[in-house]
Enzyme design. Structure first.
Site, mmCIF file in Angstrom:
data_model
loop_
_atom_site.group_PDB
_atom_site.id
_atom_site.type_symbol
_atom_site.label_atom_id
_atom_site.label_comp_id
_atom_site.label_asym_id
_atom_site.label_seq_id
_atom_site.Cartn_x
_atom_site.Cartn_y
_atom_site.Cartn_z
ATOM 1 N N GLU A 206 10.489 6.275 -12.563
ATOM 2 C CA GLU A 206 9.350 6.631 -13.418
ATOM 3 C C GLU A 206 9.263 8.148 -13.599
ATOM 4 O O GLU A 206 9.045 8.647 -14.715
ATOM 5 C CB GLU A 206 8.056 6.093 -12.802
ATOM 6 C CG GLU A 206 6.805 6.380 -13.616
ATOM 7 C CD GLU A 206 5.547 5.875 -12.947
ATOM 8 O OE1 GLU A 206 4.458 6.125 -13.490
ATOM 9 O OE2 GLU A 206 5.642 5.241 -11.857
ATOM 10 N N GLU B 69 -0.799 3.005 -5.808
ATOM 11 C CA GLU B 69 -0.993 2.348 -7.100
ATOM 12 C C GLU B 69 0.071 1.272 -7.320
ATOM 13 O O GLU B 69 -0.206 0.202 -7.866
ATOM 14 C CB GLU B 69 -0.940 3.375 -8.231
ATOM 15 C CG GLU B 69 -1.121 2.755 -9.602
ATOM 16 C CD GLU B 69 -0.573 3.609 -10.728
ATOM 17 O OE1 GLU B 69 -0.077 3.029 -11.716
ATOM 18 O OE2 GLU B 69 -0.628 4.850 -10.622
ATOM 19 N N HIS B 70 1.288 1.532 -6.870
ATOM 20 C CA HIS B 70 2.367 0.559 -7.003
ATOM 21 C C HIS B 70 2.277 -0.533 -5.936
ATOM 22 O O HIS B 70 2.406 -1.722 -6.223
ATOM 23 C CB HIS B 70 3.721 1.260 -6.887
ATOM 24 C CG HIS B 70 4.117 2.006 -8.116
ATOM 25 N ND1 HIS B 70 5.208 1.667 -8.888
ATOM 26 C CD2 HIS B 70 3.583 3.098 -8.712
ATOM 27 C CE1 HIS B 70 5.325 2.501 -9.904
ATOM 28 N NE2 HIS B 70 4.354 3.393 -9.815
ATOM 29 N N HIS C 285 0.025 7.792 -5.706
ATOM 30 C CA HIS C 285 0.880 7.098 -6.658
ATOM 31 C C HIS C 285 1.588 5.917 -5.991
ATOM 32 O O HIS C 285 1.722 4.835 -6.587
ATOM 33 C CB HIS C 285 1.893 8.087 -7.226
ATOM 34 C CG HIS C 285 2.624 7.592 -8.423
ATOM 35 N ND1 HIS C 285 3.688 8.256 -8.978
ATOM 36 C CD2 HIS C 285 2.473 6.473 -9.189
ATOM 37 C CE1 HIS C 285 4.141 7.587 -10.017
ATOM 38 N NE2 HIS C 285 3.435 6.503 -10.167
#
Length: 451
Positions: free
Chosen positions: A148, A71-72, A68
């Protein structure tokens, strides 16, 4: 195209015509990079995706949350582009760009006009090969990811879904949350994420798929050039990473009942059990079963729970499949006092299907729903691009619309009934979020199971 087309990892070039006269081509570079395209006649735009077959399930202890994070972070700059440069590149041509992290893969994608393909290739290649993972940006994104996750934790349906996967799949890596836990994100180090990046973002891991207005030869030339500029020598010999194999894993149930007590107006609950892996020959049967049981407004769940009794606004079933595990689940949102009644009703409908089967009319409706939805979805280049990616990474074969319809026509009522009975041999798990009575699910779970 007659039947499915296999994608051997050792085959350098492959080309064939699919339904609708779409031209599908596939090239495997000497470095192991795989490039797939689907030229759709009449298109003026395209969707491009850069895939790596690594998802949340692949994280090792000490690296939880790394997928994750990447991905950022891959949007946050390279030696030649800042984060703003990346954003401007797509915004200035009216394009869209984003990424998705899943349990078994990660994809960075963009949708642009055909004339902007070269730009999209250059930017996405730069991001995937040369991200800086800047320490300051790392700390900034740590905060963004935590926000998030906090947003997801405020959504009771999201919470119930995460707990459902944990309850059904137990200690299997697929049971972990895709985004990572807040504890894992807080403790993640840049060094660990960098190790994860170096280990999994290599030429032999990369799959590039494009659908829409694309010329395959031009695409391969542009990718080859951009990879060389990034320092990934296309002539360096490597074999593409093997696909996940081994069949269905042995699943040990995490827990029969997972409850998060919250003072909410509704209970969000999921009930289900282990299902089919992605490559199981019965996946088409599973689609038919899901359509009949809980896949639309004419489905049994919708009619029985909502239309006839008014017990819920949202109610449906779902059946995700992965390389070595799957689930079958039922969802409903209802008043806390009605939770037990709705749960018993949903499960009793599955038992009724397993005992008495389905009608010819239900089979006809399911076939129409699935064939129509498949055809409509393929009007979008995003769907076609994703189909290419899943075909290469997970399935090892390409199934076009005509072949999908042929397989759909082979499903019989007996097949659907047998699969429902097979589902019910697995342990039942329930996850729920809301202000639940202590004995809400006593009617469907073994005695002694309590929140």
């Amino acid at each position: 195209m007659d039947g499915a087309v296999e994608f051997p990892l050792d085959l350098a070039e492959l080309s064939f015509r699919a339904a609708g006269d779409a031209l599908v081509r596939r090239s495997v570079l000497p470095s192991g990079v795989r490039i797939l395209s689907e030229h759709v006649p009449g298109s003026r735009s395209l969707t491009i995706g850069y895939w790596v077959a690594v998802g949340s399930r692949d994280e090792l202890p000490g690296h939880f949350g790394s997928t994750h994070f990447l991905e950022h972070l891959l949007f946050k700059g390279t030696p030649t582009r800042s984060a703003l440069d990346i954003a401007i590149a797509f915004d200035s041509v009216g394009g869209e760009h984003n990424a998705m992290t899943a349990k078994e893969y990660t994809c960075y994608y963009a949708k642009v006009q055909d004339r902007d393909l070269a730009m999209a290739v250059d930017v996405l290649t730069d991001m995937v090969t040369s991200s800086l993972l800047d320490p300051d940006e790392f700390e900034t994104e740590r905060g963004v990811i935590l926000e998030e996750l906090a947003m997801a934790d405020d959504d009771p349906a999201d919470v119930a879904n995460e707990r459902f996967f944990e309850a059904v799949l137990g200690e299997h890596p697929l049971g972990r949350a895709i985004g990572g836990s807040p504890e894992a994100i807080r403790s993640a180090s840049r060094a660990a994420v960098w190790e994860h990046f170096q280990a999994n973002y290599r030429p032999q891991d990369l799959v590039i798929t494009v659908a829409g207005a694309v010329d395959h030869d031009v695409l391969v030339a542009q990718v080859t050039r951009s990879l060389a500029q990034a320092g990934w020598d296309p002539e360096t010999l490597a074999t593409p990473v093997e696909r996940r194999t081994g069949g269905a894993a042995q699943i040990t149930q995490g827990e029969a009942l997972s409850i998060a007590l919250r003072p909410l107006e509704q209970v969000n609950m999921l009930i289900g059990m282990p299902g089919l892996v992605a490559t199981d020959d019965r996946r088409v049967t599973a689609s038919v079963l899901n359509s009949i049981f809980g896949g639309g407004m004419s489905s049994r769940l919708f009619q029985e729970v909502r239309e006839k009794r008014g017990l819920a606004y949202s109610v449906y079933s779902f059946a995700p499949g992965y390389s070595d595990a799957g689930l079958f689940g039922m969802y409903a949102g209802c008043t806390p006092a009605k939770a037990g009644q709705v749960a018993e009703l949903m499960l009793s409908e599955l038992h009724r299907l397993a005992r008495h089967g389905v009608t010819p009319e239900e089979m006809r409706r399911a076939s129409g729903q699935l064939s129509g939805a498949s055809a409509l979805a393929l009007e979008d280049s995003d769907t076609r691009m994703s189909r290419l990616g899943r075909s290469e990474i997970t399935l090892g074969e390409f199934v076009d619309l005509d072949e999908s319809l042929r397989r759909l026509a082979l499903v019989t009522p007996d097949d659907v009934q047998a699969l429902a009975a097979d589902y019910l041999t697995g342990p039942i798990s329930v996850s729920a979020v809301g202000a639940l009575p202590a004995d809400a699910f006593s009617g469907i779970l073994p005695s002694g199971v309590r929140p």
